[in-house]
Design an enzyme around this catalytic site. Structure first.
Site, PDB file in Angstrom:
ATOM      1  N   GLU A 176      50.615  95.566  72.441  1.00 25.49           N
ATOM      2  CA  GLU A 176      50.334  97.038  72.919  1.00 25.49           C
ATOM      3  C   GLU A 176      50.189  96.978  74.492  1.00 25.49           C
ATOM      4  OE1 GLU A 176      46.775  98.183  70.860  1.00 25.49           O
ATOM      5  OE2 GLU A 176      47.656  97.575  68.916  1.00 25.49           O
ATOM      6  N   ASN A 224      54.442  92.845  70.120  1.00 25.54           N
ATOM      7  CA  ASN A 224      53.847  93.541  69.029  1.00 25.54           C
ATOM      8  C   ASN A 224      53.376  94.926  69.578  1.00 25.54           C
ATOM      9  OD1 ASN A 224      53.209  93.730  66.241  1.00 25.54           O
ATOM     10  ND2 ASN A 224      51.062  93.657  66.951  1.00 25.54           N
ATOM     11  N   HIS A 260      51.725 101.434  61.608  1.00 23.38           N
ATOM     12  CA  HIS A 260      50.455 101.931  61.101  1.00 23.38           C
ATOM     13  C   HIS A 260      50.843 103.460  60.906  1.00 23.38           C
ATOM     14  CE1 HIS A 260      47.615  98.787  61.596  1.00 23.38           C
ATOM     15  NE2 HIS A 260      47.971  98.377  62.781  1.00 23.38           N
ATOM     16  N   GLU A 289      51.778  95.107  60.520  1.00 23.35           N
ATOM     17  CA  GLU A 289      50.385  95.552  60.315  1.00 23.35           C
ATOM     18  C   GLU A 289      50.397  96.877  59.460  1.00 23.35           C
ATOM     19  OE1 GLU A 289      48.284  95.971  63.995  1.00 23.35           O
ATOM     20  OE2 GLU A 289      48.992  94.099  65.134  1.00 23.35           O
ATOM     21  N   ASP A 291      50.241  99.849  57.226  1.00 25.07           N
ATOM     22  CA  ASP A 291      49.224 100.560  56.213  1.00 25.07           C
ATOM     23  C   ASP A 291      49.488 102.064  56.376  1.00 25.07           C
ATOM     24  OD1 ASP A 291      48.182 101.323  58.752  1.00 25.07           O
ATOM     25  OD2 ASP A 291      46.119  99.870  58.483  1.00 25.07           O
TER      26      ASP A 291
HETATM   27  O1  G3I Z   1      32.203  90.648  64.663  1.00 20.61           O
HETATM   28  C1  G3I Z   1      31.352  91.657  64.790  1.00 20.61           C
HETATM   29  C2  G3I Z   1      30.041  91.770  64.274  1.00 20.61           C
HETATM   30  O2  G3I Z   1      29.515  90.718  64.440  1.00 20.61           O
HETATM   31  C3  G3I Z   1      29.217  92.797  64.510  1.00 20.61           C
HETATM   32  O3  G3I Z   1      27.989  92.884  63.853  1.00 20.61           O
HETATM   33  C4  G3I Z   1      30.056  94.242  64.307  1.00 20.61           C
HETATM   34  C5  G3I Z   1      29.567  95.550  64.459  1.00 20.61           C
HETATM   35  O4  G3I Z   1      30.371  96.405  65.023  1.00 20.61           O
HETATM   36  O5  G3I Z   1      31.295  94.103  65.031  1.00 20.61           O
HETATM   37  C6  G3I Z   1      32.238  93.146  64.520  1.00 20.61           C
HETATM   38  O6  G3I Z   1      33.437  93.124  65.320  1.00 20.61           O
HETATM   39  C7  G3I Z   1      34.281  93.995  64.682  1.00 20.61           C
HETATM   40  C8  G3I Z   1      35.642  93.379  64.800  1.00 20.61           C
HETATM   41  O7  G3I Z   1      36.747  94.112  64.099  1.00 20.61           O
HETATM   42  C9  G3I Z   1      35.386  92.223  63.377  1.00 20.61           C
HETATM   43  O8  G3I Z   1      34.925  92.843  62.181  1.00 20.61           O
HETATM   44  C10 G3I Z   1      34.561  95.267  65.895  1.00 20.61           C
HETATM   45  O9  G3I Z   1      33.276  95.788  65.853  1.00 20.61           O
HETATM   46  C11 G3I Z   1      35.744  95.757  65.446  1.00 20.61           C
HETATM   47  O10 G3I Z   1      35.926  96.682  66.712  1.00 20.61           O
HETATM   48  C12 G3I Z   1      36.798  94.941  65.294  1.00 20.61           C
HETATM   49  O11 G3I Z   1      38.039  95.833  64.686  1.00 20.61           O
HETATM   50  C13 G3I Z   1      39.105  95.261  64.782  1.00 20.61           C
HETATM   51  C14 G3I Z   1      39.927  96.143  65.859  1.00 20.61           C
HETATM   52  O12 G3I Z   1      41.447  95.372  65.831  1.00 20.61           O
HETATM   53  C15 G3I Z   1      39.518  95.980  67.167  1.00 20.61           C
HETATM   54  O13 G3I Z   1      40.240  96.481  68.079  1.00 20.61           O
HETATM   55  C16 G3I Z   1      39.933  95.509  63.531  1.00 20.61           C
HETATM   56  O14 G3I Z   1      39.135  94.631  62.634  1.00 20.61           O
HETATM   57  C17 G3I Z   1      41.329  95.185  63.248  1.00 20.61           C
HETATM   58  O15 G3I Z   1      41.861  95.233  62.272  1.00 20.61           O
HETATM   59  C18 G3I Z   1      41.966  95.851  64.562  1.00 20.61           C
HETATM   60  O16 G3I Z   1      43.455  95.333  64.475  1.00 20.61           O
HETATM   61  C19 G3I Z   1      44.199  95.832  65.443  1.00 20.61           C
HETATM   62  C20 G3I Z   1      45.222  94.916  65.979  1.00 20.61           C
HETATM   63  O17 G3I Z   1      44.724  93.595  66.328  1.00 20.61           O
HETATM   64  C21 G3I Z   1      46.249  95.332  66.883  1.00 20.61           C
HETATM   65  N1  G3I Z   1      47.013  96.428  66.461  1.00 20.61           N
HETATM   66  C22 G3I Z   1      46.167  97.463  66.024  1.00 20.61           C
HETATM   67  C23 G3I Z   1      45.055  96.991  64.953  1.00 20.61           C
HETATM   68  C24 G3I Z   1      44.206  98.035  64.369  1.00 20.61           C
HETATM   69  O18 G3I Z   1      43.351  98.786  65.456  1.00 20.61           O
END
Ligand code: G3I
Length: 393
Positions: A176, A224, A260, A289, A291
């Site tokens: 990105e 990506n 997405h 990715e 969905d």
């Molecule tokens: O691990 C912490 C945890 O300790 C905490 O308690 C909790 C509270 O919010 O947060 C947890 O972290 C989260 C993490 O996912 C793991 O679950 C973050 O808040 C959350 O923001 C994070 O989101 C991820 C996101 O990327 C971040 O930008 C999503 O799971 C993940 O699916 C998403 O994936 C991205 C790709 O990498 C790139 N392309 C877009 C895609 C969707 O946004």
């Protein structure tokens, strides 16, 4: 980041894929050769087995912590031949404190993949999100200069790619780096507002690919991005940029189309034509990715507000897998998670609520979208991709 998705159209093309053999320690060899078929005893009509018949790896993003659930882990093992850690290879996870690495969660998934004859997509080395706070705080307060930032990025890439050397099939090296045509800062080039480009200039992206290649010369290296699943200004800009890099000798092998999608923007229409032009440029491609989200009832991750939306979701999944099947440079098709409740969608798009984005419901039961993808894999007349699954030459 804006998640508006503009969708897409189609035509079919064919690009040959070279074949090669790798040594016994390659990611390819560890995953059981060219078929990607599931171990004996699994469903014969699984997505991975159906994909193996045409040489296509079918995958999912995985949360390694969930692998302790036997229902979840059996499903991952039986249905998929390539896995991506959803978050566990991102910088904030692998180096939460400077110099202190936490490889455990990603190691766990890599070991699982090897035990189940699966390949691994590494995700992701250079991104502006999910950076460790020690790094972003240091940049913000001036204690990390741009010169130091560059050295830290180089070390991060070298450390991580070296740690997983020989175990990663495709690395999402950069993720990105472009903004979107509808954003005010759109420039048609790697975004000036992007954290890395802003601090270190656009050439940092080429450097990232070079550093990754030096650390694991056999891994396939991908750029990506999202909202490129159409012949549009952004996908054209990415294509022109990557052609330019390759002409300069930058080791970039492929483009990941995140895919997405969202029912409110319709079904992709020229995705095949779009992906084909990347294949024609000599690039490997992958759906990385996938969905398809839609509006759901408040506080529900599974129940669309409009039952007609399910037909649109199925059409979008059909177009996505059909594109990957039609374009022979497409070597893997990955869904961004397994079940609707664990998807990133409900928390990211909470008002109005969106969800129901994946192939399985919250009870890990396959939805109609699963059977759509399965049907397309089972009935495709796509030619087999020889050599797909091998590393770079
Ligand atoms: O691990 C912490 C945890 O300790 C905490 O308690 C909790 C509270 O919010 O947060 C947890 O972290 C989260 C993490 O996912 C793991 O679950 C973050 O808040 C959350 O923001 C994070 O989101 C991820 C996101 O990327 C971040 O930008 C999503 O799971 C993940 O699916 C998403 O994936 C991205 C790709 O990498 C790139 N392309 C877009 C895609 C969707 O946004």
């Amino acid at each position: 980041m804006s998640f508006r998705r503009v969708l897409l159209l189609g035509a079919v093309g064919v690009v040959g894929a070279g074949s090669l053999l790798l040594g016994p320690t390659s990611a390819f060899a560890q995953a059981g050769g060219s078929s990607g078929a599931a171990p004996v005893g699994s469903h014969t009509d699984s997505l991975r087995d159906l994909g193996a018949k045409v040489g296509l790896r079918v995958g999912t993003a995985v949360n390694p912590a969930e692998l302790t659930s036997s229902t979840y882990s059996s499903l991952i093992a039986n249905q998929f031949s390539v896995v991506t850690p959803e978050n566990e290879m991102k910088w904030e996870v692998v180096e939460p404190a400077q110099g202190q690495h936490n490889w455990g969660p990603a190691d766990k998934l890599v070991a699982f993949a090897q035990a189940h004859h699966q390949l691994v997509r590494g995700h992701t080395l250079l991104w502006q999100n999910q950076l460790p706070t020690w790094l972003t705080d240091g940049v913000a307060n001036g204690s990390i200069s741009n010169t130091q930032l560059r050295a830290l990025l180089k070390k991060h890439i070298q450390d991580e790619v070296s740690h997983f050397k020989g175990k990663i099939w495709q690395w999402d090296v950069a993720n990105e780096a472009f903004t979107n045509p509808w954003d005010p800062e759109w420039s048609g080039t790697p975004a000036p507002g992007h954290f890395w480009v802003n601090h270190l200039g656009a050439s940092i992206l080429a450097d990232a690919f070079k550093w990754a290649h030096e650390a694991d010369p056999k891994a396939l290296l991908f750029y990506n991005d999202y909202a490129i699943e159409n012949v549009n200004a952004k996908s054209t800009a990415v294509l022109n940029w990557v052609k330019q890099l390759r002409a300069q000798g930058v080791p970039i092998d492929g483009i990941g189309f995140q895919t997405h999608l969202d029912t409110q923007y319709g079904v992709p229409t020229d995705f095949t034509q779009d992906m084909q032009r990347f294949g024609d440029a000599g690039l490997k491609t992958a759906v990385t990715e996938a969905d398809v989200r839609t509006f759901t009832e408040p506080n529900s991750v599974n129940t669309p507000t409009d039952t007609n939306a399910v037909a649109v979701q199925n059409a979008a999944w059909k177009q996505s897998i059909d594109t990957c099947l039609a374009v022979r440079s497409c070597i893997s098709f990955t869904a961004w998670g397994v079940s609707d409740d664990q998807s990133w969608v409900p928390t990211t798009f909470a008002n109005p609520q969106e969800g129901a984005a994946l192939l399985y419901d919250s009870n890990l039961q396959p939805k109609s979208e699963y059977f759509t993808v399965q049907h397309e894999l089972a009935t495709t007349e796509a030619a087999h991709r020889t050599g797909i699954g091998a590393g770079r030459s």
